[in-house]
Design an enzyme around this catalytic site. Structure first.
Site, PDB file in Angstrom:
ATOM      1  N   LYS A  77       0.859  -1.190   0.000  1.00 31.73           N
ATOM      2  CA  LYS A  77       0.000   0.000   0.000  1.00 31.73           C
ATOM      3  C   LYS A  77       0.892   1.235   0.000  1.00 31.73           C
ATOM      4  CE  LYS A  77      -4.037   1.831   2.546  1.00 31.73           C
ATOM      5  NZ  LYS A  77      -4.949   1.588   3.692  1.00 31.73           N
ATOM      6  N   SER A 152      -9.843   1.382   2.506  1.00 31.51           N
ATOM      7  CA  SER A 152      -8.989   2.210   1.676  1.00 31.51           C
ATOM      8  C   SER A 152      -7.868   1.443   0.986  1.00 31.51           C
ATOM      9  CB  SER A 152      -8.366   3.309   2.535  1.00 31.51           C
ATOM     10  OG  SER A 152      -7.496   2.744   3.512  1.00 31.51           O
ATOM     11  N   SER A 176     -10.030  -1.005   6.722  1.00 35.57           N
ATOM     12  CA  SER A 176      -9.441  -0.840   5.387  1.00 35.57           C
ATOM     13  C   SER A 176      -8.687  -2.038   4.827  1.00 35.57           C
ATOM     14  CB  SER A 176      -8.509   0.366   5.376  1.00 35.57           C
ATOM     15  OG  SER A 176      -9.270   1.527   5.238  1.00 35.57           O
TER      16      SER A 176
END
Ligand code: GLN
Length: 478
Positions: A77, A152, A176
């Site tokens: 990420k 996310s 997330s």
């Protein structure tokens, strides 16, 4: 290449039956073929990955063992710091900032022989549930590209679901990792708070943030978490414990395990999700588990408390992006105007909304009424979980209230978006572990995830139940 799990790849690379170079080329070819449609990545690190694969292969040739993730491609990420490699948080404000150090998890992956193949897209600063809040455009769900991958950590979930990497890392502040894992049909784990070092994770809500893996199997997720967990003296919230020991639990079965069904769970899950949750209870009962009804009365207040605490912490954490300490500066005639221009230009709407909410909740005169009260609710949630865990070993809930929705469906309705995390947020507030395991499909043939929750530091028990759910799903219970 018919080796698809991280464990199979690492075994083959370590024993010399497969080269890391071949592994990397085959994943880069998958990325080449579909990345334009999916947009999982902010940056693909093809050359870095090739160089690193050559290193791994040289180690094997020299008779050395590169480690338990030898030659395994991993996507990160893009809020995890990578030395000398842009780390954007999918925000304009970071410009082309290159961190001067690696996050602890990145160092640990490398030390275990893994190969970083790219940085994945996210909602700006990890604020969102659909990856539509990225300054670089949305990621699409590999199962149906008209739909969101969740968020996310949508890019990390999509990367694994699309076969761009067998493993990825995300961060989970309110869901997330677990929510996008559910929406994309992968395994996704939020470990116990403090089990994984946050050094080098760009902070959103420091008391809630945890890093965790996405994988195609429960065993791969367990291995990845074993590699990245364990005490780090550079993170003051890191628990003084060795790495988690998880794979031992996978074959234990659930005979005698007490599985809690929360009778006062907030409503809102769609019928297809409810049906899969019921099927999950049935499957575990059939495997010998005891299903026990419990109450967690404060569970339903999690969302409200979270939307005071997380923005409060975010407003403080994001103060450093001011064009002086961090952030690409927009010049203006004086310092105040420079701050304002930099932050107006650099942050997107959702990030600004959170900063305003958080600043308000912390302001003199409102602090006790908002932030203080939210902290009390947080305490109640932890207490209610602890009471429930006196009677059960794990809890099962939906991971997400619905399957993946269409891109654009909730983009202009923040509250609808916030409700995506109803079932995941409470365990961030309590600090307990949670994970989503794929358990069949629902509306539109889209994947559904069942969430397994466990008490702090009982991550292995959580994996024990998750492994049984995976066996049941594979055996046709889905
Ligand atoms: N969707 C939640 C939010 O927007 C959770 C985000 C996260 O876990 N990073 O805050």
């Amino acid at each position: 290449m018919d080796t698809t799990t991280a464990i199979e790849i690492a075994d083959a690379v370590r024993s010399g039956t497969l080269t890391a170079a071949d592994v990397v080329e085959s994943y880069l070819a998958e990325i080449d073929a579909r990345e334009t449609d999916i947009h999982a990545f902010n940056l693909v690190l093809a050359d870095v990955a090739r160089e690193r694969a050559a290193d791994v292969d040289a180690q094997v040739a020299a008779g050395a063992d590169p480690g338990p993730l030898a030659g395994v491609p991993v996507a990160l990420k893009d809020n995890l710091c990578t030395r000398g490699i842009p780390t954007t948080c999918s925000s304009k404000i970071l410009g082309d900032w290159k961190p001067p150090y690696d996050a602890t998890v990145v160092t640990r992956l490398r030390d275990a022989g893994a190969i970083v193949v790219g940085k994945t897209n996210l909602d700006e600063f990890a604020m969102g549930s659909s990856t539509e809040n990225s300054a670089f455009g949305p990621t699409r769900n590999p199962r149906d590209t008209s739909r969101v991958p969740g968020g996310s950590s949508g890019g990390s979930a999509a990367a694994v679901a699309a076969g761009f990497a067998p493993l990825s890392l995300g961060s989970d502040t309110g869901g997330s990792i677990r929510q996008p894992a559910a929406l994309c049909g992968t395994v996704g784990v939020k470990p116990t708070y403090g089990a994984v070092s946050r050094l080098g994770l760009i902070a959103f809500g420091s008391s809630l943030d945890q890093i965790g893996p996405f994988a195609t199997t429960v065993e791969d997720a367990a291995l990845a978490l074993e590699v990245i967990s364990g005490h780090d003296p550079s993170d003051s919230t890191s628990i003084e414990q060795p790495s988690l020991d998880l794979r031992v639990a996978l074959d234990q079965g659930v005979d005698g395990l007490r599985i809690g069904r929360i009778t006062d769970l907030p409503s809102g899950a769609s019928p297809d999700v409810e049906a899969r949750l019921d099927a999950a209870f049935d499957a575990l009962a059939a495997a010998g588990a005891k299903i026990v009804d419990v109450e967690v009365p404060a569970f339903g207040y999690g969302l409200t408390a979270y939307y005071l605490i997380a923005p409060a912490e975010a407003s403080s954490n994001l103060a450093r992006f001011d064009g002086v300490r961090f952030g690409s500066r927009v010049n203006a005639p004086d310092t105040n105007q420079m701050y304002m221009a930099t932050r107006t230009e650099g942050f997107g709407d959702e990030v600004k909304r959170r900063i305003m909410l958080g600043t308000y909740a912390l302001s003199a005169g409102y602090y006790d009424a908002y932030y203080g009260r939210a902290q009390k609710v947080r305490r109640l949630i932890a207490r209610d979980f602890a009471t429930a865990y006196a009677d059960v070993d794990v809890l099962l809930t939906p991971a997400s209230p619905t399957v993946a929705f269409e891109i654009g469906d909730k983009a202009s309705d923040p509250l609808a978006m916030y409700l995506c995390d109803t079932y995941t947020i409470p365990s961030n507030l309590s600090g307990d572990p949670g994970m989503s395991v794929p358990f069949g499909t629902g509306d539109g043939g889209m994947p559904i995830g069942v969430q397994v929750l466990a008490p702090a530091l009982e991550d292995a028990t959580m994996f024990r139940a998750a492994a049984e759910l995976e066996r049941a799903a594979d055996g046709g219970a889905s």
